[in-house]
Design a protein around this motif. Sequence first.
Motif, PDB file in Angstrom:
ATOM      1  N   MET A 194       0.832  -1.189   0.000  1.00 42.64           N
ATOM      2  CA  MET A 194       0.000   0.000   0.000  1.00 42.64           C
ATOM      3  C   MET A 194       0.866   1.238   0.000  1.00 42.64           C
ATOM      4  SD  MET A 194      -2.168   1.837   2.859  1.00 42.64           S
ATOM      5  CE  MET A 194      -0.775   2.965   2.903  1.00 42.64           C
ATOM      6  N   GLY A 195       0.358   2.297  -0.554  1.00 47.14           N
ATOM      7  CA  GLY A 195       1.043   3.565  -0.523  1.00 47.14           C
ATOM      8  C   GLY A 195       0.042   4.676  -0.263  1.00 47.14           C
ATOM      9  N   LEU A 196       0.322   5.832  -0.803  1.00 51.79           N
ATOM     10  CA  LEU A 196      -0.534   6.981  -0.562  1.00 51.79           C
ATOM     11  C   LEU A 196      -1.946   6.780  -1.111  1.00 51.79           C
ATOM     12  CD1 LEU A 196      -0.586   9.889   0.545  1.00 51.79           C
ATOM     13  CD2 LEU A 196       0.081  10.657  -1.737  1.00 51.79           C
ATOM     14  N   SER A 197      -2.059   6.175  -2.301  1.00 47.63           N
ATOM     15  CA  SER A 197      -3.368   6.087  -2.952  1.00 47.63           C
ATOM     16  C   SER A 197      -3.775   4.670  -3.328  1.00 47.63           C
ATOM     17  CB  SER A 197      -3.377   6.961  -4.219  1.00 47.63           C
ATOM     18  OG  SER A 197      -2.354   6.559  -5.103  1.00 47.63           O
ATOM     19  N   TRP A 198      -2.948   3.672  -2.993  1.00 47.46           N
ATOM     20  CA  TRP A 198      -3.243   2.289  -3.371  1.00 47.46           C
ATOM     21  C   TRP A 198      -3.755   1.516  -2.161  1.00 47.46           C
ATOM     22  CZ3 TRP A 198      -4.451  -0.521  -7.242  1.00 47.46           C
ATOM     23  CH2 TRP A 198      -4.243  -1.897  -7.266  1.00 47.46           C
ATOM     24  N   GLN A 199      -4.595   0.487  -2.403  1.00 45.96           N
ATOM     25  CA  GLN A 199      -5.176  -0.329  -1.344  1.00 45.96           C
ATOM     26  C   GLN A 199      -5.894   0.565  -0.334  1.00 45.96           C
ATOM     27  OE1 GLN A 199      -5.359  -3.353  -2.252  1.00 45.96           O
ATOM     28  NE2 GLN A 199      -3.536  -4.574  -1.813  1.00 45.96           N
ATOM     29  N   GLN A 200      -5.486   0.559   0.949  1.00 48.35           N
ATOM     30  CA  GLN A 200      -6.209   1.326   1.965  1.00 48.35           C
ATOM     31  C   GLN A 200      -5.495   2.617   2.351  1.00 48.35           C
ATOM     32  OE1 GLN A 200      -6.920  -1.801   5.018  1.00 48.35           O
ATOM     33  NE2 GLN A 200      -9.064  -1.544   4.469  1.00 48.35           N
ATOM     34  N   GLY A 201      -4.707   3.163   1.410  1.00 53.00           N
ATOM     35  CA  GLY A 201      -3.995   4.404   1.661  1.00 53.00           C
ATOM     36  C   GLY A 201      -4.949   5.576   1.864  1.00 53.00           C
ATOM     37  N   HIS A 218      -8.579 -12.884  12.931  1.00 49.05           N
ATOM     38  CA  HIS A 218      -9.425 -12.897  11.742  1.00 49.05           C
ATOM     39  C   HIS A 218      -8.855 -11.916  10.725  1.00 49.05           C
ATOM     40  CE1 HIS A 218     -12.554 -15.299  13.673  1.00 49.05           C
ATOM     41  NE2 HIS A 218     -12.352 -14.555  14.754  1.00 49.05           N
ATOM     42  N   LEU A 219      -9.136 -12.182   9.464  1.00 50.01           N
ATOM     43  CA  LEU A 219      -8.675 -11.285   8.413  1.00 50.01           C
ATOM     44  C   LEU A 219      -9.327  -9.924   8.599  1.00 50.01           C
ATOM     45  CD1 LEU A 219      -6.951 -11.262   5.762  1.00 50.01           C
ATOM     46  CD2 LEU A 219      -9.093 -11.645   4.537  1.00 50.01           C
ATOM     47  N   ALA A 220      -8.502  -8.879   8.648  1.00 46.62           N
ATOM     48  CA  ALA A 220      -9.032  -7.536   8.850  1.00 46.62           C
ATOM     49  C   ALA A 220      -9.852  -7.098   7.640  1.00 46.62           C
ATOM     50  CB  ALA A 220      -7.889  -6.552   9.088  1.00 46.62           C
ATOM     51  N   PRO A 221     -10.936  -6.338   7.853  1.00 45.09           N
ATOM     52  CA  PRO A 221     -11.756  -5.874   6.723  1.00 45.09           C
ATOM     53  C   PRO A 221     -10.916  -5.101   5.717  1.00 45.09           C
ATOM     54  CG  PRO A 221     -12.840  -5.419   8.823  1.00 45.09           C
ATOM     55  CD  PRO A 221     -11.456  -5.885   9.143  1.00 45.09           C
ATOM     56  N   GLY A 222     -11.156  -5.368   4.438  1.00 45.31           N
ATOM     57  CA  GLY A 222     -10.470  -4.642   3.384  1.00 45.31           C
ATOM     58  C   GLY A 222      -9.039  -5.044   3.160  1.00 45.31           C
ATOM     59  N   GLN A 223      -8.615  -6.174   3.761  1.00 47.73           N
ATOM     60  CA  GLN A 223      -7.211  -6.548   3.686  1.00 47.73           C
ATOM     61  C   GLN A 223      -6.888  -7.530   2.574  1.00 47.73           C
ATOM     62  OE1 GLN A 223      -4.532  -5.242   6.076  1.00 47.73           O
ATOM     63  NE2 GLN A 223      -6.186  -3.876   5.528  1.00 47.73           N
ATOM     64  N   THR A 224      -7.848  -7.802   1.700  1.00 47.63           N
ATOM     65  CA  THR A 224      -7.571  -8.688   0.578  1.00 47.63           C
ATOM     66  C   THR A 224      -6.452  -8.096  -0.275  1.00 47.63           C
ATOM     67  OG1 THR A 224      -9.864  -9.425   0.533  1.00 47.63           O
ATOM     68  CG2 THR A 224      -8.534  -9.860  -1.430  1.00 47.63           C
ATOM     69  N   LEU A 261      -5.419   8.297   0.325  1.00 51.14           N
ATOM     70  CA  LEU A 261      -6.073   8.796  -0.894  1.00 51.14           C
ATOM     71  C   LEU A 261      -6.645   7.652  -1.721  1.00 51.14           C
ATOM     72  CD1 LEU A 261      -3.611  11.597  -2.089  1.00 51.14           C
ATOM     73  CD2 LEU A 261      -5.541  11.755  -0.508  1.00 51.14           C
ATOM     74  N   GLY A 262      -6.702   6.454  -1.160  1.00 51.26           N
ATOM     75  CA  GLY A 262      -7.222   5.294  -1.865  1.00 51.26           C
ATOM     76  C   GLY A 262      -8.747   5.264  -1.866  1.00 51.26           C
ATOM     77  N   ARG A 263      -9.272   4.194  -2.467  1.00 49.73           N
ATOM     78  CA  ARG A 263     -10.733   4.097  -2.583  1.00 49.73           C
ATOM     79  C   ARG A 263     -11.394   3.630  -1.291  1.00 49.73           C
ATOM     80  NH1 ARG A 263     -10.193   1.219  -8.497  1.00 49.73           N
ATOM     81  NH2 ARG A 263      -9.998   3.131  -9.727  1.00 49.73           N
ATOM     82  N   GLY A 264     -10.665   2.934  -0.447  1.00 51.95           N
ATOM     83  CA  GLY A 264     -11.207   2.465   0.821  1.00 51.95           C
ATOM     84  C   GLY A 264     -10.233   2.703   1.948  1.00 51.95           C
ATOM     85  N   PRO A 265      -9.935   3.948   2.291  1.00 47.86           N
ATOM     86  CA  PRO A 265      -8.907   4.235   3.289  1.00 47.86           C
ATOM     87  C   PRO A 265      -9.229   3.619   4.644  1.00 47.86           C
ATOM     88  CG  PRO A 265     -10.228   6.186   2.852  1.00 47.86           C
ATOM     89  CD  PRO A 265     -10.606   5.171   1.819  1.00 47.86           C
ATOM     90  N   VAL A 266      -8.179   3.175   5.324  1.00 43.38           N
ATOM     91  CA  VAL A 266      -8.369   2.565   6.637  1.00 43.38           C
ATOM     92  C   VAL A 266      -8.628   3.633   7.697  1.00 43.38           C
ATOM     93  CG1 VAL A 266      -5.919   2.558   7.237  1.00 43.38           C
ATOM     94  CG2 VAL A 266      -7.438   0.818   8.213  1.00 43.38           C
TER      95      VAL A 266
END
Length: 295
Positions: free
Chosen positions: A1-8, A262-268, A10-15
């Motif tokens: 993950m980075g600034l805008s990828w995965q749960q970054g 358990h697998l954390a939400p959004g961690q795929t 600026l990403g689509r599903g930020p943590v």
Amino acid sequence: MGLSWQQGPLGRGPVGRFLTPEPLPERLLYAEPLRRRMRVRFGGEWIADSEDVWLLHEPGRYPVAYFPVTDVEPGVLRAEDRVTQHAELGETAWFTVAAGGESTARAAWQYAAPPAYADVLAGRVAFAWRAMEAFYEEDERIVGHAADPYHRIDIRQTSRHLVVRDGEQVVADSTRPLVLYESGFAPRWYVPREDVDETALTPVEGQTFCPYKGLAGYYDIGEHRGAAWSYVDAWPEVGRVSGMVSFEADEVEVYLDGVRQHLAPGQTVVPHGVDRGLDPDELLATAATRSRPGP
């Protein structure tokens, strides 16, 4: 993950979330100077060489490097009739890249007239990562995508008690795992081989590639497919987990100090493909080169 990828951020599903009174726009773009010399190779030739590269971060994308057109070798870019529209940056002109007797269509692009707020991208061109032969920072090949300065990995030793079970079978039992913290991801726990019942691991074909850790091999555990993985020859930067085994908490039972994980939400994790012309053997050789001390 980075600034805008995965749960970054600026990403689509930020943590996390921005603590602002008004909601931010759904899409935020961020550009910044790379401040590193970057070179591009295609057709056996250096086609771009610049110390003035800018990175563009877009939601859901890896960072993309933009080179001044003046730092691209003459004749490399051949304009195409293809023009597309970027939602924020406007008209996008596409190019065939040609050098060394090779050519690839739709291998580079440029924003023809970016808006004033994005003028740092004017007069710059980006190259499709997998269409190129290779990208380098100085004399070292960079694989996967342009390095994201906001991606961080920390590894910590711990004495916490980690147990992995497949039903009644104990697959791993350790009080000396390593925990790997990676930007935006929940912690991953790595167990020394000596604390793993390797008879429970069935190696499977196929590997995935992480630009920050290297090649990962996978194992089935009983009926659970791809329930464990290992970076047998991890990049030197994360060499402490080389050869250790990590387990997928949604496939097998993983207990940390007696608490079921358990697998954390959004961690795929989205697997990353290997670059053009880069095979597993070269990746391992690259890892060896990176670990070798300089002169």
